[in-house]
Design a protein around this motif. Structure first.
Motif, PDB file in Angstrom:
ATOM      1  N   VAL A  88     -34.288  77.860  18.560  1.00 31.27           N
ATOM      2  CA  VAL A  88     -35.506  78.419  19.143  1.00 31.27           C
ATOM      3  C   VAL A  88     -35.160  79.267  20.357  1.00 31.27           C
ATOM      4  O   VAL A  88     -35.727  80.330  20.579  1.00 31.27           O
ATOM      5  N   GLN A  89     -34.208  78.814  21.151  1.00 30.71           N
ATOM      6  CA  GLN A  89     -33.820  79.594  22.328  1.00 30.71           C
ATOM      7  C   GLN A  89     -33.289  80.956  21.934  1.00 30.71           C
ATOM      8  O   GLN A  89     -33.647  81.974  22.533  1.00 30.71           O
ATOM      9  N   ALA A  90     -32.452  81.003  20.906  1.00 38.10           N
ATOM     10  CA  ALA A  90     -31.913  82.276  20.450  1.00 38.10           C
ATOM     11  C   ALA A  90     -33.027  83.208  20.005  1.00 38.10           C
ATOM     12  O   ALA A  90     -33.032  84.395  20.337  1.00 38.10           O
ATOM     13  N   PHE A  91     -33.998  82.673  19.281  1.00 35.71           N
ATOM     14  CA  PHE A  91     -35.077  83.509  18.775  1.00 35.71           C
ATOM     15  C   PHE A  91     -35.949  84.014  19.929  1.00 35.71           C
ATOM     16  O   PHE A  91     -36.371  85.162  19.949  1.00 35.71           O
ATOM     17  N   TYR A 101     -21.771  78.216  26.410  1.00 37.69           N
ATOM     18  CA  TYR A 101     -22.518  77.037  26.836  1.00 37.69           C
ATOM     19  C   TYR A 101     -23.886  77.450  27.381  1.00 37.69           C
ATOM     20  O   TYR A 101     -24.074  78.569  27.852  1.00 37.69           O
ATOM     21  N   LEU A 102     -24.833  76.532  27.309  1.00 39.13           N
ATOM     22  CA  LEU A 102     -26.180  76.812  27.807  1.00 39.13           C
ATOM     23  C   LEU A 102     -26.180  77.031  29.310  1.00 39.13           C
ATOM     24  O   LEU A 102     -25.557  76.279  30.057  1.00 39.13           O
ATOM     25  N   ASP A 103     -26.890  78.079  29.752  1.00 40.89           N
ATOM     26  CA  ASP A 103     -27.154  78.173  31.182  1.00 40.89           C
ATOM     27  C   ASP A 103     -28.630  77.946  31.466  1.00 40.89           C
ATOM     28  O   ASP A 103     -29.052  77.916  32.605  1.00 40.89           O
ATOM     29  N   LYS A 104     -29.417  77.755  30.392  1.00 40.33           N
ATOM     30  CA  LYS A 104     -30.789  77.282  30.546  1.00 40.33           C
ATOM     31  C   LYS A 104     -31.203  76.558  29.270  1.00 40.33           C
ATOM     32  O   LYS A 104     -30.674  76.821  28.193  1.00 40.33           O
ATOM     33  N   ILE A 105     -32.123  75.631  29.425  1.00 41.51           N
ATOM     34  CA  ILE A 105     -32.629  74.834  28.306  1.00 41.51           C
ATOM     35  C   ILE A 105     -34.096  75.201  28.107  1.00 41.51           C
ATOM     36  O   ILE A 105     -34.864  75.257  29.057  1.00 41.51           O
ATOM     37  N   VAL A 106     -34.461  75.487  26.853  1.00 35.52           N
ATOM     38  CA  VAL A 106     -35.836  75.854  26.531  1.00 35.52           C
ATOM     39  C   VAL A 106     -36.581  74.609  26.064  1.00 35.52           C
ATOM     40  O   VAL A 106     -36.183  73.971  25.091  1.00 35.52           O
ATOM     41  N   LEU A 107     -37.663  74.270  26.747  1.00 35.16           N
ATOM     42  CA  LEU A 107     -38.432  73.070  26.439  1.00 35.16           C
ATOM     43  C   LEU A 107     -39.857  73.459  26.075  1.00 35.16           C
ATOM     44  O   LEU A 107     -40.492  74.260  26.773  1.00 35.16           O
ATOM     45  N   LYS A 108     -40.361  72.900  24.973  1.00 32.70           N
ATOM     46  CA  LYS A 108     -41.719  73.217  24.528  1.00 32.70           C
ATOM     47  C   LYS A 108     -42.693  72.189  25.101  1.00 32.70           C
ATOM     48  O   LYS A 108     -42.475  70.989  25.004  1.00 32.70           O
ATOM     49  N   SER A 109     -43.763  72.676  25.708  1.00 29.47           N
ATOM     50  CA  SER A 109     -44.805  71.811  26.247  1.00 29.47           C
ATOM     51  C   SER A 109     -46.148  72.379  25.819  1.00 29.47           C
ATOM     52  O   SER A 109     -46.621  73.374  26.369  1.00 29.47           O
ATOM     53  N   ASN A 110     -46.750  71.740  24.798  1.00 28.78           N
ATOM     54  CA  ASN A 110     -47.983  72.247  24.206  1.00 28.78           C
ATOM     55  C   ASN A 110     -47.757  73.674  23.722  1.00 28.78           C
ATOM     56  O   ASN A 110     -46.915  73.912  22.886  1.00 28.78           O
ATOM     57  N   LYS A 132     -46.751  76.147  25.706  1.00 32.51           N
ATOM     58  CA  LYS A 132     -45.877  76.833  26.655  1.00 32.51           C
ATOM     59  C   LYS A 132     -44.408  76.494  26.377  1.00 32.51           C
ATOM     60  O   LYS A 132     -44.079  75.464  25.805  1.00 32.51           O
ATOM     61  N   TYR A 133     -43.544  77.397  26.826  1.00 38.48           N
ATOM     62  CA  TYR A 133     -42.103  77.155  26.783  1.00 38.48           C
ATOM     63  C   TYR A 133     -41.590  77.176  28.214  1.00 38.48           C
ATOM     64  O   TYR A 133     -41.822  78.126  28.965  1.00 38.48           O
ATOM     65  N   ILE A 134     -40.929  76.100  28.597  1.00 39.54           N
ATOM     66  CA  ILE A 134     -40.421  75.948  29.956  1.00 39.54           C
ATOM     67  C   ILE A 134     -38.917  76.182  29.942  1.00 39.54           C
ATOM     68  O   ILE A 134     -38.201  75.664  29.077  1.00 39.54           O
ATOM     69  N   PHE A 135     -38.426  76.964  30.900  1.00 39.99           N
ATOM     70  CA  PHE A 135     -37.007  77.272  30.972  1.00 39.99           C
ATOM     71  C   PHE A 135     -36.406  76.553  32.182  1.00 39.99           C
ATOM     72  O   PHE A 135     -36.810  76.793  33.322  1.00 39.99           O
ATOM     73  N   VAL A 136     -35.463  75.658  31.917  1.00 42.18           N
ATOM     74  CA  VAL A 136     -34.820  74.887  32.972  1.00 42.18           C
ATOM     75  C   VAL A 136     -33.360  75.324  33.069  1.00 42.18           C
ATOM     76  O   VAL A 136     -32.594  75.196  32.107  1.00 42.18           O
ATOM     77  N   ALA A 137     -32.985  75.874  34.200  1.00 49.21           N
ATOM     78  CA  ALA A 137     -31.597  76.288  34.407  1.00 49.21           C
ATOM     79  C   ALA A 137     -30.707  75.050  34.440  1.00 49.21           C
ATOM     80  O   ALA A 137     -31.014  74.074  35.131  1.00 49.21           O
ATOM     81  N   THR A 138     -29.608  75.091  33.694  1.00 48.02           N
ATOM     82  CA  THR A 138     -28.733  73.909  33.641  1.00 48.02           C
ATOM     83  C   THR A 138     -28.120  73.596  34.999  1.00 48.02           C
ATOM     84  O   THR A 138     -27.821  72.440  35.291  1.00 48.02           O
ATOM     85  N   GLU A 139     -27.971  74.618  35.842  1.00 51.13           N
ATOM     86  CA  GLU A 139     -27.399  74.360  37.164  1.00 51.13           C
ATOM     87  C   GLU A 139     -28.318  73.489  38.013  1.00 51.13           C
ATOM     88  O   GLU A 139     -27.876  72.884  38.999  1.00 51.13           O
ATOM     89  N   ASN A 140     -29.606  73.413  37.626  1.00 47.76           N
ATOM     90  CA  ASN A 140     -30.565  72.584  38.351  1.00 47.76           C
ATOM     91  C   ASN A 140     -30.726  71.189  37.748  1.00 47.76           C
ATOM     92  O   ASN A 140     -31.486  70.376  38.271  1.00 47.76           O
ATOM     93  N   VAL A 141     -30.045  70.936  36.638  1.00 48.37           N
ATOM     94  CA  VAL A 141     -30.115  69.620  35.998  1.00 48.37           C
ATOM     95  C   VAL A 141     -29.167  68.673  36.722  1.00 48.37           C
ATOM     96  O   VAL A 141     -27.964  68.938  36.835  1.00 48.37           O
ATOM     97  N   GLN A 142     -29.704  67.558  37.208  1.00 47.20           N
ATOM     98  CA  GLN A 142     -28.886  66.594  37.945  1.00 47.20           C
ATOM     99  C   GLN A 142     -28.222  65.588  36.998  1.00 47.20           C
ATOM    100  O   GLN A 142     -27.027  65.329  37.105  1.00 47.20           O
ATOM    101  N   TYR A 143     -29.011  65.067  36.049  1.00 46.98           N
ATOM    102  CA  TYR A 143     -28.453  64.160  35.052  1.00 46.98           C
ATOM    103  C   TYR A 143     -29.396  64.074  33.865  1.00 46.98           C
ATOM    104  O   TYR A 143     -30.553  64.506  33.922  1.00 46.98           O
ATOM    105  N   ILE A 144     -28.896  63.492  32.779  1.00 46.75           N
ATOM    106  CA  ILE A 144     -29.644  63.383  31.533  1.00 46.75           C
ATOM    107  C   ILE A 144     -29.468  61.969  30.995  1.00 46.75           C
ATOM    108  O   ILE A 144     -28.351  61.452  30.944  1.00 46.75           O
ATOM    109  N   LYS A 145     -30.593  61.351  30.589  1.00 44.59           N
ATOM    110  CA  LYS A 145     -30.564  60.002  30.029  1.00 44.59           C
ATOM    111  C   LYS A 145     -31.024  60.025  28.575  1.00 44.59           C
ATOM    112  O   LYS A 145     -31.938  60.781  28.215  1.00 44.59           O
ATOM    113  N   ALA A 146     -30.428  59.199  27.747  1.00 48.01           N
ATOM    114  CA  ALA A 146     -30.875  59.053  26.367  1.00 48.01           C
ATOM    115  C   ALA A 146     -32.156  58.240  26.339  1.00 48.01           C
ATOM    116  O   ALA A 146     -32.306  57.265  27.073  1.00 48.01           O
TER     117      ALA A 146
END
Length: 268
Positions: A93-96, A157-166, A168-182
């Protein structure tokens, strides 16, 4: 008055119900259409080459090959307008999105389908084959990892992550990601500002898309951005824990201990 020329539309999807859904939506429109169908990648290639559709609803994952494979096996000049269809591949989806090629994210609603259809029909009517071919060529470079300006780092590698919310599509820069939990089938993404986002992807797949110069898998359920590591604590008996700048702590598993400590410049 001259009747409008029918537009050939190909539905390429290995799921009968998915093809039927698109067919039903198309039948409810006023567009003059010649409808074609394909249930796998090989049929899709044959239909595109022999029946020359103007517009294709192309599923990303079919039984014999992906939508990417289909495009890569076609001569560039033979590629029609494409509306991609995907159930879960948010990386695609990000590529598109960056390439401005339209897509439908399953399950989609009729209004969203019609929006994509109208955009595709407009492109067909305006005969923008040249500009579309250039976009497809850029997409092919992106797929093969040779594209440095599509939301990825030069290494792919990703420098931003595309997240779908309803809607809208939210773009989160990976440099701003502190950690990720499963979290089940999802990854919980926490930013340095305390924001939390859900991303439907496995931790293994996500870890492969994050730059290892910044991100480390520290246990089965956590990935950390080393730029936000505050402390690494030796707990004794060879065990370590990691404390982030927001005071969240993670145990460092034996599987990932050697690599992580080396990355942090620590000798165990």
């Amino acid at each position: 008055m001259k009747e409008p020329t029918p537009i050939k539309i190909l539905i390429a999807d290995d799921e009968t119900l998915a093809r039927k859904r698109i067919e039903t939506f198309l039948e409810e429109t006023s567009f003059p259409i010649i409808l074609l169908q394909a249930s796998n990648g090989k049929q899709t290639i044959d239909k595109i080459l022999n029946d020359t559709p103007d517009l294709v609803f192309l599923d990303i994952k079919m039984t014999d090959m992906t939508g990417f494979d289909v495009l890569q096996q076609l001569p560039k000049e033979s590629i029609p307008e494409i509306i991609f269809v995907t159930a879960f591949d948010t990386f695609a989806v990000q590529a598109f999105e960056v390439q401005a090629l339209d897509f439908l994210l399953k399950p989609y609603k009729k209004a969203r389908f019609l929006e994509a259809l109208e955009r595709g029909m407009l492109r067909v009517q305006q005969s923008q084959e040249h500009s579309f071919s250039e976009k497809v060529e850029e997409l092919m470079k992106y797929i093969s990892g040779n594209k440095p300006e599509l939301g990825d780092t030069p290494a792919g590698y990703l420098d931003k992550i595309v997240l779908k919310s309803n809607k809208k599509y939210i773009f989160v820069a990976t440099e701003n990601v502190q950690y990720i939990k499963a979290s089940g089938y999802y990854a919980e993404i926490f930013t340095h500002k305390g924001e939390k986002h859900l991303y439907r992807i496995s931790m293994t797949e996500l870890s492969q898309k994050l730059d290892p110069t910044s991100f480390s898998r520290v246990n089965r359920s956590a990935i950390v951005n080393r730029n936000f590591v505050k402390e690494v604590i030796s707990e004794g008996l060879g065990d370590f824990s990691i404390v982030m700048t927001d005071q969240t702590a993670f145990p460092l598993s034996k599987t990932h201990k050697s690599t992580f400590l080396k990355q942090m410049g620590i000798r165990s």
